[in-house]
Design a protein around this motif. Structure first.
Motif, short mmCIF file in Angstrom:
data_model
loop_
_atom_site.label_atom_id
_atom_site.label_comp_id
_atom_site.label_asym_id
_atom_site.label_seq_id
_atom_site.Cartn_x
_atom_site.Cartn_y
_atom_site.Cartn_z
N ALA A 104 0.83 -1.21 0.00
CA ALA A 104 0.00 0.00 0.00
C ALA A 104 0.86 1.25 0.00
CB ALA A 104 -0.92 0.00 1.22
N THR A 105 1.92 1.24 0.80
CA THR A 105 2.82 2.39 0.86
C THR A 105 3.45 2.65 -0.51
OG1 THR A 105 3.32 1.94 3.18
CG2 THR A 105 4.88 3.33 1.97
N GLY A 106 3.76 1.59 -1.22
CA GLY A 106 4.37 1.73 -2.54
C GLY A 106 3.47 2.35 -3.58
N THR A 107 2.15 2.25 -3.36
CA THR A 107 1.21 2.84 -4.32
C THR A 107 0.80 4.25 -3.92
OG1 THR A 107 -0.76 1.96 -3.20
CG2 THR A 107 0.28 0.55 -4.86
N GLY A 108 1.06 4.63 -2.68
CA GLY A 108 0.65 5.95 -2.21
C GLY A 108 1.52 7.05 -2.79
N HIS A 109 0.98 8.27 -2.83
CA HIS A 109 1.71 9.43 -3.35
C HIS A 109 1.66 10.53 -2.30
CE1 HIS A 109 1.99 8.02 -7.60
NE2 HIS A 109 0.90 7.37 -7.26
N ARG A 110 2.63 10.55 -1.44
CA ARG A 110 2.62 11.53 -0.36
C ARG A 110 2.96 12.94 -0.83
NH1 ARG A 110 4.05 9.39 5.49
NH2 ARG A 110 3.05 7.35 5.44
N ASP A 111 3.59 13.06 -2.00
CA ASP A 111 4.04 14.37 -2.45
C ASP A 111 3.17 14.97 -3.55
OD1 ASP A 111 4.69 12.53 -4.37
OD2 ASP A 111 6.75 13.23 -4.69
N ALA A 112 1.98 14.38 -3.78
CA ALA A 112 1.13 14.86 -4.88
C ALA A 112 0.72 16.32 -4.70
CB ALA A 112 -0.11 13.97 -5.01
N ALA A 113 0.34 16.71 -3.49
CA ALA A 113 -0.10 18.09 -3.26
C ALA A 113 1.01 19.08 -3.58
CB ALA A 113 -0.57 18.26 -1.81
N ALA A 114 2.23 18.76 -3.15
CA ALA A 114 3.36 19.65 -3.42
C ALA A 114 3.66 19.72 -4.91
CB ALA A 114 4.59 19.19 -2.65
N THR A 115 3.49 18.60 -5.62
CA THR A 115 3.76 18.58 -7.06
C THR A 115 2.81 19.51 -7.80
OG1 THR A 115 4.58 16.30 -6.94
CG2 THR A 115 3.88 17.10 -9.10
N VAL A 116 1.51 19.42 -7.47
CA VAL A 116 0.52 20.28 -8.12
C VAL A 116 0.75 21.75 -7.74
CG1 VAL A 116 -1.94 20.78 -8.39
CG2 VAL A 116 -1.16 18.41 -8.18
N ALA A 117 1.01 21.98 -6.46
CA ALA A 117 1.21 23.35 -5.99
C ALA A 117 2.43 23.99 -6.65
CB ALA A 117 1.37 23.37 -4.48
N ARG A 118 3.51 23.22 -6.79
CA ARG A 118 4.74 23.76 -7.38
C ARG A 118 4.52 24.12 -8.85
NH1 ARG A 118 7.60 19.93 -5.90
NH2 ARG A 118 8.17 20.78 -3.87
N ALA A 119 3.79 23.26 -9.56
CA ALA A 119 3.49 23.55 -10.97
C ALA A 119 2.70 24.84 -11.09
CB ALA A 119 2.73 22.39 -11.59
N ALA A 120 1.71 25.02 -10.21
CA ALA A 120 0.87 26.22 -10.26
C ALA A 120 1.68 27.48 -9.92
CB ALA A 120 -0.30 26.07 -9.30
N LEU A 121 2.53 27.39 -8.90
CA LEU A 121 3.32 28.55 -8.51
C LEU A 121 4.32 28.92 -9.60
CD1 LEU A 121 3.93 27.77 -4.73
CD2 LEU A 121 2.62 29.70 -5.67
N ASP A 122 4.89 27.93 -10.25
CA ASP A 122 5.82 28.22 -11.35
C ASP A 122 5.11 28.95 -12.49
OD1 ASP A 122 7.87 27.02 -9.98
OD2 ASP A 122 7.85 25.15 -11.13
N LEU A 123 3.91 28.47 -12.84
CA LEU A 123 3.15 29.13 -13.90
C LEU A 123 2.72 30.53 -13.49
CD1 LEU A 123 0.97 26.15 -15.14
CD2 LEU A 123 2.58 27.45 -16.54
N ALA A 124 2.34 30.68 -12.22
CA ALA A 124 1.93 32.00 -11.73
C ALA A 124 3.10 32.98 -11.79
CB ALA A 124 1.41 31.88 -10.30
N ALA A 125 4.29 32.51 -11.42
CA ALA A 125 5.46 33.38 -11.46
C ALA A 125 5.80 33.77 -12.90
CB ALA A 125 6.65 32.68 -10.80
N GLU A 126 5.68 32.82 -13.84
CA GLU A 126 5.91 33.13 -15.25
C GLU A 126 4.90 34.16 -15.74
OE1 GLU A 126 5.78 29.67 -17.68
OE2 GLU A 126 7.39 28.64 -16.62
N PHE A 127 3.65 33.96 -15.34
CA PHE A 127 2.61 34.89 -15.76
C PHE A 127 2.89 36.29 -15.22
CE2 PHE A 127 -1.48 37.00 -15.00
CZ PHE A 127 -2.02 36.95 -16.27
N ARG A 128 3.26 36.35 -13.95
CA ARG A 128 3.55 37.65 -13.33
C ARG A 128 4.72 38.35 -14.01
NH1 ARG A 128 2.73 39.67 -8.14
NH2 ARG A 128 0.81 38.44 -8.17
#
Length: 399
Positions: free
Chosen positions: A354-378
């Motif tokens: 079960a641990t091997g299928t879990g994604h503990r860093d998914a929230a950070a991955t999505v958030a980082r992508a959004a912040l990178d795009l926001a910074a580019e936009f700005r």
């Protein structure tokens, strides 16, 4: 807002809008990403977009984020009067969403599907600021993508999904879960968690929950097996739903069988447990697998089979069992749960899988992508992506 107007745009904190209203399956990932955004950039401002129809009116304020409401846009799957009303409803909701994006000075929109997301995607794609369109990030939590995300994916800058095969051309990142769950150390918290719920600190412990609507079958099967579970020395923490009730009959001297209407501390509930019996909504599977708990998944019997698909990757990896709703009976629980909880080696193997299928860093991955795009936009480097459903005549289709 007056103090903000006196500052140059480049000096203002990045403004992130998350759109994921309706059900907990849309809201919880949105809030997990909102939390990750504020961890990665403490100065960033996060605004949640929702409607009066969804759970967000309770969940979002509880987590401390401002909530802006827009008219809901249901997406009927069959022809009829409601479908005919959809274009007008969408235009009304898009107009309201544009006003929100302007008022908060949005730099990026993150959508999670549902009633709120389609107006958000259209508004972001048609909301011009300095001749540039707002960047869009999409996350699809379900095994089969909904209509809103299928449409939005045609114009989004980044598309992510919980699992492969969702119907979207997406990067698989898992489902964003709350930091308190993603960082949970079950072993370190076990004693505290069992004391918190009044459970036996040494007995193998079963956790049972099914939400308010999906709990009845689980309630009947597990509470009905209380005698067999107690005789086997198994403790139980059973969330039976605020609108339901149970009457478990445990033998004298058995470990406690604790029934509660609702679990306010899911982190401690997971820490107290050795095995879970639960439904298999996307968010439930994500949280349970992220904590490494072995589970018996019992998909809801109605719908399009989505809950079964949600659990399959974990089950096929060996991290859980899949039991049809009709097969979860008192006899099944009485026979199979003691056998499973009495086999530490099997539980350990399931936990590792079960641990091997879990994604503990998914929230950070999505958030980082959004912040990178926001910074580019700005910074003016992001030109927006215009293709597919929202392309206007003669427009440039470059990213």
């Amino acid at each position: 807002m007056s103090s903000e107007r006196g500052r140059s745009r480049s000096d203002r904190p990045l403004s992130v809008v998350v759109a994921g209203g309706g059900t907990a399956g849309h809201i919880e990932p949105a809030l997990a990403v909102a939390d990750a955004v504020t961890r990665l950039d403490p100065d960033a401002r996060v605004t949640a977009l929702g409607t009066t129809r969804g759970l967000e009116t309770d969940l979002v304020p509880e987590r401390g984020y401002p909530l802006e409401l827009i008219p809901p846009v249901p997406l009927p799957r069959k022809p009829g009067l409601e479908l005919a009303k959809t274009p007008a409803r969408l235009l009304h909701a898009v107009s309201a969403t544009r006003s929100v994006l302007s008022s908060v000075g949005a730099d990026v929109v993150i959508g999670f599907g549902g009633y709120v997301s389609l107006p958000a995607y259209v508004a972001a794609q048609t909301h011009l600021r300095g001749r540039r369109r707002l960047p869009i990030v999409i996350h699809e939590a379900n095994a089969s993508a909904g209509i809103a995300n299928k449409v939005g994916a045609r114009v989004a800058d980044r598309v992510m999904a919980a699992v492969a095969g969702s119907g979207l051309d997406a990067e698989v990142v898992g489902i964003p879960v709350r930091g308190v769950i993603a960082e949970l150390d079950r072993d370190a918290l076990r004693a505290k968690a069992r004391h918190y719920f009044g459970l036996d600190e040494e007995a193998p412990t079963l956790l049972v929950f099914g939400g308010s609507q999906g709990a009845r079958r689980l309630n009947d099967a597990v509470a009905g097996a209380a005698g067999a579970l107690g005789a086997a020395g198994i403790g139980v923490l059973h969330a039976y739903g605020p609108k339901n009730s149970i009457d478990p009959r445990s033998p004298e001297g058995a470990p406690p069988y604790r029934g509660v209407g609702y679990l306010k501390r899911m982190d401690l509930a997971y820490a107290a447990a050795d095995l879970v019996i639960c439904r298999s909504g996307a968010m439930t599977v994500a949280e349970v697998s992220a904590t490494g708990l072995p589970a018996v998944y019992v998909p809801l019997p109605h719908g399009n089979g989505e809950q079964r698909l949600n659990a399959l990757p974990v089950v096929e990896a060996g991290g859980g069992l899949l039991v049809d709703d009709a097969d979860l009976t008192v006899d099944w629980v009485s026979r199979e749960v003691p056998a499973l909880l009495g086999d530490p080696d099997r539980l350990a193997a399931m936990s590792a899988a079960a641990t091997g299928t879990g994604h503990r860093d998914a929230a950070a991955t999505v958030a980082r992508a959004a912040l990178d795009l926001a910074a580019e936009f700005r910074a003016g480097a992001h030109r927006g992506r215009l293709r597919g459903a929202f392309r206007s005549p003669g427009s440039d289709a470059r990213r």
